[in-house]
Scaffold this active site. Sequence first.
Site, PDB file in Angstrom:
ATOM      1  NE  ARG A 102      -3.910   0.485   1.864  1.00  0.00           N
ATOM      2  CZ  ARG A 102      -5.155   0.578   2.332  1.00  0.00           C
ATOM      3  NH1 ARG A 102      -5.429   1.363   3.334  1.00  0.00           N
ATOM      4  NH2 ARG A 102      -6.139  -0.127   1.794  1.00  0.00           N
ATOM      5  CG  HIS A 129      -8.383   0.114  -3.043  1.00  0.00           C
ATOM      6  ND1 HIS A 129      -7.637  -0.988  -2.679  1.00  0.00           N
ATOM      7  CD2 HIS A 129      -9.055   0.492  -1.921  1.00  0.00           C
ATOM      8  CE1 HIS A 129      -7.837  -1.247  -1.402  1.00  0.00           C
ATOM      9  NE2 HIS A 129      -8.695  -0.374  -0.919  1.00  0.00           N
ATOM     10  CD  GLN A 132     -13.029  -1.599  -1.201  1.00  0.00           C
ATOM     11  OE1 GLN A 132     -12.290  -1.496  -0.238  1.00  0.00           O
ATOM     12  NE2 GLN A 132     -14.272  -2.060  -1.099  1.00  0.00           N
ATOM     13  CG  ASP A 223     -13.238   6.493  -1.175  1.00  0.00           C
ATOM     14  OD1 ASP A 223     -13.205   6.348   0.065  1.00  0.00           O
ATOM     15  OD2 ASP A 223     -12.204   6.463  -1.885  1.00  0.00           O
ATOM     16  CB  CYS A 263     -14.060   1.458  -0.298  1.00  0.00           C
ATOM     17  SG  CYS A 263     -13.615   3.189  -0.157  1.00  0.00           S
ATOM     18  NE  ARG A 291     -10.825  -5.142   0.189  1.00  0.00           N
ATOM     19  CZ  ARG A 291      -9.992  -4.195   0.641  1.00  0.00           C
ATOM     20  NH1 ARG A 291     -10.477  -3.169   1.301  1.00  0.00           N
ATOM     21  NH2 ARG A 291      -8.695  -4.248   0.394  1.00  0.00           N
TER      22      ARG A 291
HETATM   23  N1  NVA Z   1      -9.714   6.794  -1.462  1.00  0.00           N
HETATM   24  C1  NVA Z   1      -9.397   6.342  -0.127  1.00  0.00           C
HETATM   25  C2  NVA Z   1      -9.640   4.893  -0.010  1.00  0.00           C
HETATM   26  C3  NVA Z   1      -9.358   4.302   1.343  1.00  0.00           C
HETATM   27  C4  NVA Z   1      -9.613   2.832   1.390  1.00  0.00           C
HETATM   28  C5  NVA Z   1      -7.940   6.676   0.173  1.00  0.00           C
HETATM   29  O1  NVA Z   1      -7.096   6.519  -0.732  1.00  0.00           O
HETATM   30  O2  NVA Z   1      -7.644   7.116   1.279  1.00  0.00           O
HETATM   31  N1   CP Z   2     -11.325  -0.062   2.129  1.00  0.00           N
HETATM   32  C1   CP Z   2     -10.077  -0.175   2.624  1.00  0.00           C
HETATM   33  O1   CP Z   2      -9.111  -0.413   1.887  1.00  0.00           O
HETATM   34  O2   CP Z   2      -9.977  -0.021   3.967  1.00  0.00           O
HETATM   35  P1   CP Z   2      -8.633   0.105   4.795  1.00  0.00           P
HETATM   36  O3   CP Z   2      -8.011   1.434   4.453  1.00  0.00           O
HETATM   37  O4   CP Z   2      -9.067   0.024   6.228  1.00  0.00           O
HETATM   38  O5   CP Z   2      -7.718  -1.027   4.412  1.00  0.00           O
END
Ligand code: NVA
Ligand code: CP
Length: 306
Positions: A102, A129, A132, A223, A263, A291
């Site tokens: 990540r 993502h 997801q 989101d 998400c 997930r």
């Molecule tokens: N768009 C959000 C998704 C988190 C799962 C982010 O990148 O923070």
């Molecule tokens: N939706 C998602 O990826 O959640 P987290 O940021 O908690 O992993």
Amino acid sequence: MEQLKGRDILGIADLSSEEIDELLKLARQLKKGERSPQCNKILGLLFYKASTRTRVSFSVAMYQLGGQVIDLNPSVTQVGRGEPIQDTARVLDRYLDILAIRTFAQKDLELFARYAEIPIINALSDLEHPCQILADLLTIQECFGYLGGITLTYVGDGNNVAHSLLLGGALMDMKVRIATPNDYQPDEQIVRQAKQLANNNAEIIITDDPIAAVEGAQVIYTDVWASMGQEDSADTRIPVFKPYQINEQLLSYADPEAIVLHCLPAHRGEEITEAVMEGKQSRVWDQAENRMHAQKALLASLLGLI
Ligand code: NVA
Ligand code: CP
């Protein structure tokens, strides 16, 4: 799923529609306990951003497959102190069987993939993502029984989640509508790619009109308005995004049987109201559970266990 063994998944379009179909089928079988592949492999998690769902669902999925997980927190590994990705990737490749990352820049994932032979999974980047979206597709399929022809409307920021929904939806012959404020539209290259992937049945619409986008849609998705790394711009974004909130009024334009997805994590009162999040059309908890099933299918396939 022999053809997935050893592959990198840096974006959802690294999978074909047939492969997504097969992964979703496997996820359903794993969820029902109809299959239980086992291994003694090691998954590394290298997360530069916070995570609850992705971190825990990947870990639990790997443990249930009989494997082990190593949390490579960048704050305590040398990569966080500036060791080059090229070096880190070649070393981790010698220890691990698979690595989920990540991070911020998609090009960092590409660098890991270039220098490590083991499968690299995008566990969220600023661009995409994909894990997801596999869970989202599984949830939609469970609710409606199919994906092709379903109208999915995403309302909010044209971000990583919106990008993977565009590509994943196009691959699965869905009608994807994205409603964002004008300055927050999805990446043009992703939109072009989604339009190229879309066959005759799929449909890609990008608009700044949330009501028109929601009209008659079967899946309503949102989101956060400020993603991780963009928190400083939250105050500027909130007034711009206000008309893009998923609330009961906006939801009333959707198909009466529509489901609501997010998400997570959610900011209640910003992109979604408490009433909708906790309302009868919300499927966010099933979505979060999925997930784990979707990623277990992905891990089993990439590790060649299936
Ligand atoms: N768009 C959000 C998704 C988190 C799962 C982010 O990148 O923070
Ligand atoms: N939706 C998602 O990826 O959640 P987290 O940021 O908690 O992993």
